[in-house]
Write an enzyme that holds these catalytic residues in place. Structure first.
Site, PDB file in Angstrom:
ATOM      1  N   GLY A  34       0.828  -1.210   0.000  1.00 23.55           N
ATOM      2  CA  GLY A  34       0.000   0.000   0.000  1.00 23.55           C
ATOM      3  C   GLY A  34       0.856   1.251   0.000  1.00 23.55           C
ATOM      4  O   GLY A  34       2.059   1.211   0.283  1.00 23.55           O
ATOM      5  N   SER A  36       2.324   4.986   1.029  1.00 20.87           N
ATOM      6  CA  SER A  36       2.800   5.539   2.294  1.00 20.87           C
ATOM      7  C   SER A  36       1.604   6.172   3.011  1.00 20.87           C
ATOM      8  O   SER A  36       0.843   6.932   2.406  1.00 20.87           O
ATOM      9  CB  SER A  36       3.875   6.598   2.019  1.00 20.87           C
ATOM     10  OG  SER A  36       4.279   7.182   3.236  1.00 20.87           O
ATOM     11  N   GLY A  37       1.400   5.820   4.258  1.00 17.93           N
ATOM     12  CA  GLY A  37       0.285   6.365   5.031  1.00 17.93           C
ATOM     13  C   GLY A  37      -0.997   5.563   4.901  1.00 17.93           C
ATOM     14  O   GLY A  37      -2.031   5.915   5.480  1.00 17.93           O
ATOM     15  N   SER A  38      -0.961   4.461   4.137  1.00 18.60           N
ATOM     16  CA  SER A  38      -2.195   3.666   3.964  1.00 18.60           C
ATOM     17  C   SER A  38      -2.525   2.890   5.242  1.00 18.60           C
ATOM     18  O   SER A  38      -3.689   2.562   5.496  1.00 18.60           O
ATOM     19  CB  SER A  38      -2.045   2.715   2.775  1.00 18.60           C
ATOM     20  OG  SER A  38      -0.946   1.841   2.967  1.00 18.60           O
ATOM     21  N   GLY A  39      -1.495   2.553   6.033  1.00 21.48           N
ATOM     22  CA  GLY A  39      -1.743   1.828   7.285  1.00 21.48           C
ATOM     23  C   GLY A  39      -1.004   0.510   7.419  1.00 21.48           C
ATOM     24  O   GLY A  39      -1.306  -0.282   8.308  1.00 21.48           O
ATOM     25  N   SER A  41       2.171  -0.300   8.422  1.00 19.03           N
ATOM     26  CA  SER A  41       2.920  -0.511   9.673  1.00 19.03           C
ATOM     27  C   SER A  41       1.966  -0.574  10.866  1.00 19.03           C
ATOM     28  O   SER A  41       2.136  -1.417  11.754  1.00 19.03           O
ATOM     29  CB  SER A  41       3.933   0.618   9.893  1.00 19.03           C
ATOM     30  OG  SER A  41       4.858   0.651   8.837  1.00 19.03           O
ATOM     31  N   SER A 108       5.965  -1.746  -1.846  1.00 19.43           N
ATOM     32  CA  SER A 108       5.947  -2.682  -2.992  1.00 19.43           C
ATOM     33  C   SER A 108       5.060  -2.163  -4.121  1.00 19.43           C
ATOM     34  O   SER A 108       4.014  -2.742  -4.413  1.00 19.43           O
ATOM     35  CB  SER A 108       5.462  -4.079  -2.589  1.00 19.43           C
ATOM     36  OG  SER A 108       5.435  -4.306  -1.219  1.00 19.43           O
TER      37      SER A 108
HETATM   38  N1  LIG Z   1      -8.462   1.530   9.094  1.00 21.11           N
HETATM   39  C1  LIG Z   1      -7.199   1.922   9.318  1.00 21.11           C
HETATM   40  N2  LIG Z   1      -6.196   1.013   9.267  1.00 21.11           N
HETATM   41  C2  LIG Z   1      -4.908   1.392   9.458  1.00 21.11           C
HETATM   42  N3  LIG Z   1      -4.522   2.668   9.735  1.00 21.11           N
HETATM   43  C3  LIG Z   1      -5.481   3.608   9.798  1.00 21.11           C
HETATM   44  C4  LIG Z   1      -6.850   3.276   9.593  1.00 21.11           C
HETATM   45  N4  LIG Z   1      -7.579   4.424   9.708  1.00 21.11           N
HETATM   46  C5  LIG Z   1      -6.706   5.396   9.981  1.00 21.11           C
HETATM   47  N5  LIG Z   1      -5.448   4.936  10.048  1.00 21.11           N
HETATM   48  C6  LIG Z   1      -4.237   5.750  10.325  1.00 21.11           C
HETATM   49  O1  LIG Z   1      -3.451   5.831   9.150  1.00 21.11           O
HETATM   50  C7  LIG Z   1      -2.080   5.995   9.488  1.00 21.11           C
HETATM   51  C8  LIG Z   1      -1.263   4.953   8.730  1.00 21.11           C
HETATM   52  O2  LIG Z   1       0.114   5.171   8.938  1.00 21.11           O
HETATM   53  P1  LIG Z   1       1.218   4.044   8.781  1.00 21.11           P
HETATM   54  O3  LIG Z   1       2.484   4.601   9.335  1.00 21.11           O
HETATM   55  O4  LIG Z   1       0.717   2.765   9.342  1.00 21.11           O
HETATM   56  O5  LIG Z   1       1.326   3.923   7.211  1.00 21.11           O
HETATM   57  P2  LIG Z   1       2.324   3.032   6.322  1.00 21.11           P
HETATM   58  O6  LIG Z   1       1.460   2.373   5.300  1.00 21.11           O
HETATM   59  O7  LIG Z   1       3.142   2.170   7.194  1.00 21.11           O
HETATM   60  O8  LIG Z   1       3.217   4.127   5.615  1.00 21.11           O
HETATM   61  P3  LIG Z   1       4.764   4.056   5.156  1.00 21.11           P
HETATM   62  O9  LIG Z   1       4.784   3.342   3.843  1.00 21.11           O
HETATM   63  O10 LIG Z   1       5.154   5.497   4.981  1.00 21.11           O
HETATM   64  O11 LIG Z   1       5.554   3.387   6.219  1.00 21.11           O
HETATM   65  C9  LIG Z   1      -1.975   5.866  11.002  1.00 21.11           C
HETATM   66  O12 LIG Z   1      -1.921   7.151  11.570  1.00 21.11           O
HETATM   67  C10 LIG Z   1      -3.304   5.172  11.360  1.00 21.11           C
HETATM   68  O13 LIG Z   1      -3.742   5.470  12.670  1.00 21.11           O
HETATM   69 MG   LIG Z   2       5.220   2.044   7.531  1.00 18.91          MG
END
Ligand SMILES: Nc1ncnc2c1ncn2[C@@H]1O[C@H](COP(=O)(O)OP(=O)(O)OP(=O)(O)O)[C@@H](O)[C@H]1O
Ligand SMILES: [Mg+2]
Length: 198
Positions: A34, A36-39, A41, A108
């Site tokens: 997903g 960046s910021g999709s969730g 981690s 990815s």
């Molecule tokens: N349904 C959900 N599932 C996961 N995260 C959510 C959801 N709704 C809101 N969020 C929020 O979205 C953000 C996701 O951030 P996260 O750091 O997990 O993204 P990431 O995909 O790991 O990004 P990166 O690729 O930059 O590491 C968090 O602040 C989380 O609380």
């Molecule tokens: Mg992450």
């Protein structure tokens, strides 16, 4: 590079299935995809926590952690992204073959990169699409990276100035733009537990 003088060991004392039996779990690689910021981690950590509570032995491999360690010589060019994922997939495979439920969170971004990860890992690769439109990720801007990318401070930023192909046939998909974290978390735990039950 030539592998002419290299002799890998194939007759290991314990096989993957012996280790699964010892640990009473099916070992798989949960490959979370997903923007960046999709969730990725956030859900990876929540999933690991829940699996741990249910008695499963897990290993988490996260993009940013790998990039500070084994992959600290790589950037974000297409070649380096490919090498980042190649090493991540090879590492995940080692943990999977040790019997662990291995959770990987890497952007990815392309079909090609995921195809490579799937080919390296083989049987046990479970793709999870952490689905969230770029607008929502940008709104969240957890790390402030979208703002930097828009200002041109980060070249090759996925979803802004580098491509992202949405996965077409993931085994599991969670819609994090329209679900609470708890909803996505529960949906994911349910889908994974049925795959790792011994
Ligand atoms: N349904 C959900 N599932 C996961 N995260 C959510 C959801 N709704 C809101 N969020 C929020 O979205 C953000 C996701 O951030 P996260 O750091 O997990 O993204 P990431 O995909 O790991 O990004 P990166 O690729 O930059 O590491 C968090 O602040 C989380 O609380
Ligand atoms: Mg992450």
């Amino acid at each position: 590079m030539s592998l002419e003088n290299i002799y890998p060991i194939f007759d290991t004392i314990l096989s993957r299935s012996d280790k699964e039996k010892m640990l009473k779990q099916k070992s798989i690689v949960i490959w979370m995809v997903g923007l960046s910021g999709s969730g990725k981690s956030t859900l990876a950590r929540a999933l690991e926590n829940s699996l741990h509570e249910e008695g499963y032995l897990t290993q988490l491999l996260d993009g940013d952690n790998m990039r500070t360690g084994i992959n600290n010589n790589l950037g974000f060019s297409p070649e380096d992204r490919t090498e980042n994922i190649r090493r991540a997939a090879e590492t995940a495979k080692l943990f999977m073959n040790a019997g662990l439920v291995t959770i990987c969170s890497f952007i990815s971004p392309t079909d090609e990169i995921r195809k490579m990860a799937k080919e390296i890992i083989g049987d046990g690769y479970v793709e999870v699409y952490v689905d969230c439109p770029v607008e929502v990720c940008e709104e969240r801007d957890v790390k402030g990276l979208y703002a930097k990318a828009r200002k041109g401070e980060i070249p090759d930023f996925t979803g802004v100035s580098a491509p992202f192909d949405a996965p077409k046939n993931p085994e599991v998909a969670v819609d994090t733009a329209n679900q609470t974290l708890e909803q996505s978390h529960q949906e994911l735990v349910k889908a994974i537990i049925e795959r790792i039950k011994y």
